[in-house]
Write a protein that holds these residues in place. Sequence first.
Motif, mmCIF file in Angstrom:
data_model
loop_
_atom_site.group_PDB
_atom_site.id
_atom_site.type_symbol
_atom_site.label_atom_id
_atom_site.label_comp_id
_atom_site.label_asym_id
_atom_site.label_seq_id
_atom_site.Cartn_x
_atom_site.Cartn_y
_atom_site.Cartn_z
ATOM 1 N N SER A 57 0.658 -1.163 0.020
ATOM 2 C CA SER A 57 0.064 -0.063 -0.074
ATOM 3 C C SER A 57 1.018 1.405 0.129
ATOM 4 C CB SER A 57 -0.926 0.088 1.228
ATOM 5 O OG SER A 57 -1.692 -1.150 1.313
ATOM 6 N N ILE A 58 0.432 2.246 -0.494
ATOM 7 C CA ILE A 58 1.093 3.558 -0.831
ATOM 8 C C ILE A 58 0.148 4.805 -0.074
ATOM 9 C CG2 ILE A 58 2.334 5.216 -2.308
ATOM 10 C CD1 ILE A 58 3.139 2.982 -4.151
ATOM 11 N N ARG A 59 0.500 5.474 0.624
ATOM 12 C CA ARG A 59 -0.310 6.559 0.910
ATOM 13 C C ARG A 59 0.482 8.009 0.656
ATOM 14 N NH1 ARG A 59 1.330 6.210 7.716
ATOM 15 N NH2 ARG A 59 3.496 6.527 7.363
ATOM 16 N N TYR A 60 -0.156 8.861 0.529
ATOM 17 C CA TYR A 60 0.282 10.398 -0.158
ATOM 18 C C TYR A 60 0.065 11.013 1.323
ATOM 19 C CZ TYR A 60 0.005 14.932 -1.654
ATOM 20 O OH TYR A 60 -0.038 16.438 -1.608
ATOM 21 N N CYS A 61 1.087 11.649 1.848
ATOM 22 C CA CYS A 61 1.099 12.680 2.921
ATOM 23 C C CYS A 61 1.220 14.058 2.303
ATOM 24 C CB CYS A 61 2.086 12.174 3.873
ATOM 25 S SG CYS A 61 1.707 10.527 4.593
ATOM 26 N N GLY A 62 0.660 14.908 3.094
ATOM 27 C CA GLY A 62 0.466 16.347 2.638
ATOM 28 C C GLY A 62 0.709 17.337 3.573
ATOM 29 N N ALA A 63 1.525 18.393 3.567
ATOM 30 C CA ALA A 63 1.507 19.598 4.539
ATOM 31 C C ALA A 63 1.682 20.862 3.807
ATOM 32 C CB ALA A 63 2.620 19.285 5.703
ATOM 33 N N ASN A 67 3.804 30.915 4.158
ATOM 34 C CA ASN A 67 2.741 31.839 3.959
ATOM 35 C C ASN A 67 2.040 31.762 2.554
ATOM 36 O OD1 ASN A 67 2.689 32.836 6.460
ATOM 37 N ND2 ASN A 67 4.164 34.474 6.198
ATOM 38 N N GLU A 68 2.940 31.165 1.654
ATOM 39 C CA GLU A 68 2.351 31.125 0.289
ATOM 40 C C GLU A 68 1.430 29.723 0.106
ATOM 41 O OE1 GLU A 68 6.014 31.326 0.261
ATOM 42 O OE2 GLU A 68 5.414 33.466 1.003
ATOM 43 N N GLY A 69 1.510 29.070 1.138
ATOM 44 C CA GLY A 69 0.484 27.818 0.871
ATOM 45 C C GLY A 69 1.120 26.635 0.005
ATOM 46 N N GLU A 70 2.742 26.510 -0.105
ATOM 47 C CA GLU A 70 3.349 25.542 -0.557
ATOM 48 C C GLU A 70 2.996 24.206 0.023
ATOM 49 O OE1 GLU A 70 8.069 24.059 -1.297
ATOM 50 O OE2 GLU A 70 7.413 25.869 -0.172
ATOM 51 N N ILE A 71 2.785 23.201 -0.827
ATOM 52 C CA ILE A 71 2.630 21.976 -0.246
ATOM 53 C C ILE A 71 3.570 21.092 -0.302
ATOM 54 C CG2 ILE A 71 1.032 20.010 -0.407
ATOM 55 C CD1 ILE A 71 -0.439 22.311 0.031
ATOM 56 N N LYS A 72 4.241 20.369 0.658
ATOM 57 C CA LYS A 72 5.323 19.724 0.816
ATOM 58 C C LYS A 72 4.615 18.156 1.009
ATOM 59 C CE LYS A 72 9.108 21.887 0.872
ATOM 60 N NZ LYS A 72 10.147 21.563 -0.214
ATOM 61 N N TRP A 73 5.113 17.179 0.187
ATOM 62 C CA TRP A 73 4.317 15.899 0.204
ATOM 63 C C TRP A 73 5.277 15.032 0.008
ATOM 64 C CZ3 TRP A 73 5.425 13.080 -4.217
ATOM 65 C CH2 TRP A 73 5.951 13.749 -5.318
ATOM 66 N N CYS A 74 4.955 13.638 0.277
ATOM 67 C CA CYS A 74 5.619 12.331 0.101
ATOM 68 C C CYS A 74 4.430 11.359 -0.155
ATOM 69 C CB CYS A 74 6.570 12.400 1.235
ATOM 70 S SG CYS A 74 6.000 11.771 2.803
ATOM 71 N N LYS A 75 5.133 10.360 -0.885
ATOM 72 C CA LYS A 75 4.503 9.032 -0.943
ATOM 73 C C LYS A 75 5.149 7.834 -0.112
ATOM 74 C CE LYS A 75 2.340 10.045 -5.056
ATOM 75 N NZ LYS A 75 2.132 9.909 -6.710
ATOM 76 N N GLU A 76 4.509 7.158 0.625
ATOM 77 C CA GLU A 76 5.302 6.285 1.489
ATOM 78 C C GLU A 76 4.712 4.723 1.234
ATOM 79 O OE1 GLU A 76 6.262 9.094 5.281
ATOM 80 O OE2 GLU A 76 4.573 7.901 5.290
ATOM 81 N N LYS A 77 5.492 3.962 1.022
ATOM 82 C CA LYS A 77 4.863 2.638 0.584
ATOM 83 C C LYS A 77 5.182 1.648 2.051
ATOM 84 C CE LYS A 77 6.136 -1.343 -2.377
ATOM 85 N NZ LYS A 77 6.871 -1.865 -3.602
ATOM 86 N N LYS A 86 3.505 -5.668 16.650
ATOM 87 C CA LYS A 86 3.065 -4.285 16.679
ATOM 88 C C LYS A 86 4.262 -3.654 16.268
ATOM 89 C CE LYS A 86 -0.245 -4.927 20.383
ATOM 90 N NZ LYS A 86 -0.246 -6.201 20.133
ATOM 91 N N SER A 87 4.392 -3.898 15.013
ATOM 92 C CA SER A 87 5.919 -3.317 14.040
ATOM 93 C C SER A 87 5.386 -3.129 12.591
ATOM 94 C CB SER A 87 6.946 -4.174 14.457
ATOM 95 O OG SER A 87 6.765 -5.436 13.649
ATOM 96 N N MET A 88 5.989 -2.054 12.092
ATOM 97 C CA MET A 88 6.015 -1.910 10.742
ATOM 98 C C MET A 88 7.056 -1.367 10.208
ATOM 99 S SD MET A 88 3.668 1.505 10.527
ATOM 100 C CE MET A 88 2.089 0.569 10.428
ATOM 101 N N LYS A 89 7.194 -1.505 8.818
ATOM 102 C CA LYS A 89 8.260 -0.799 8.277
ATOM 103 C C LYS A 89 7.793 -0.405 6.976
ATOM 104 C CE LYS A 89 12.193 -3.232 8.048
ATOM 105 N NZ LYS A 89 13.396 -4.143 7.810
ATOM 106 N N TYR A 90 8.067 1.069 6.750
ATOM 107 C CA TYR A 90 7.899 1.627 5.283
ATOM 108 C C TYR A 90 9.124 2.604 4.828
ATOM 109 C CZ TYR A 90 6.739 5.810 8.312
ATOM 110 O OH TYR A 90 6.898 7.172 9.157
ATOM 111 N N GLU A 91 8.743 2.876 3.435
ATOM 112 C CA GLU A 91 9.681 3.749 2.738
ATOM 113 C C GLU A 91 9.071 4.819 1.972
ATOM 114 O OE1 GLU A 91 11.719 0.558 0.477
ATOM 115 O OE2 GLU A 91 10.228 0.803 -1.040
ATOM 116 N N THR A 104 12.026 3.522 7.387
ATOM 117 C CA THR A 104 11.314 3.771 8.723
ATOM 118 C C THR A 104 11.065 2.281 9.274
ATOM 119 O OG1 THR A 104 10.913 5.924 8.295
ATOM 120 C CG2 THR A 104 10.019 4.929 10.281
ATOM 121 N N SER A 105 11.283 2.184 10.477
ATOM 122 C CA SER A 105 10.778 0.933 11.207
ATOM 123 C C SER A 105 9.990 1.386 12.687
ATOM 124 C CB SER A 105 11.769 0.071 11.745
ATOM 125 O OG SER A 105 12.384 -0.637 10.595
ATOM 126 N N ILE A 106 8.760 1.368 12.724
ATOM 127 C CA ILE A 106 8.165 1.605 13.933
ATOM 128 C C ILE A 106 7.788 0.339 14.749
ATOM 129 C CG2 ILE A 106 5.775 2.457 14.696
ATOM 130 C CD1 ILE A 106 7.345 4.722 13.304
#
Length: 163
Positions: A57-63, A67-77, A86-91, A104-106
């Motif tokens: 699965s791939i998620r899109y994360c945006g912030a 002040n100009e409303g620039e969007i920083k984003w990433c896709k994480e698999k 209770k563990s996961m790994k994503y990139e 990342t490993s959580i």
Amino acid sequence: MASQEQLKWEGKLTKQLHGSTQEQIWSFFEDFGNIHKYHPFLDTCYYVEGANAQPGSIRYCGASVGNEGEIKWCKEKLVEINPMEKSMKYEVSDNNFGISSYETSIKVLPSNEEVGGCQIEWSFVGEPVEGFTFEGYFGFLESILQGMVEKMEKELLSSVKST
């Protein structure tokens, strides 16, 4: 912590939670497509491929930043998830943050203290990130983890009060 000269940055952050169980905190991480609900900087998160926190699965994360409303984003698999441990790994698979390689490993672990609770362990490895020193990036990740813990605890506290 790693040194600035290393080809890969590696680190581990941990945060102790005293009033929350391992199961309660894992439920936030397991909900892979909704990280924005507890991440202190993200405005949105949704699946662009797959769903229901399945490997691949791939998620899109945006912030919004500045002040100009620039969007920083990433896709994480999501690479792997183990609800029993209770563990996961994503990139990071794509982004406009300046990240070229990052994994990342959580893990949500039982508390190692007598008071109970649980502990979040966040490990990462990746190439240096544009615009950051290792120490600056590590501090940024610490602020994210602290903000996540505060939001999770607040959510759990409000759900207890409403029952």
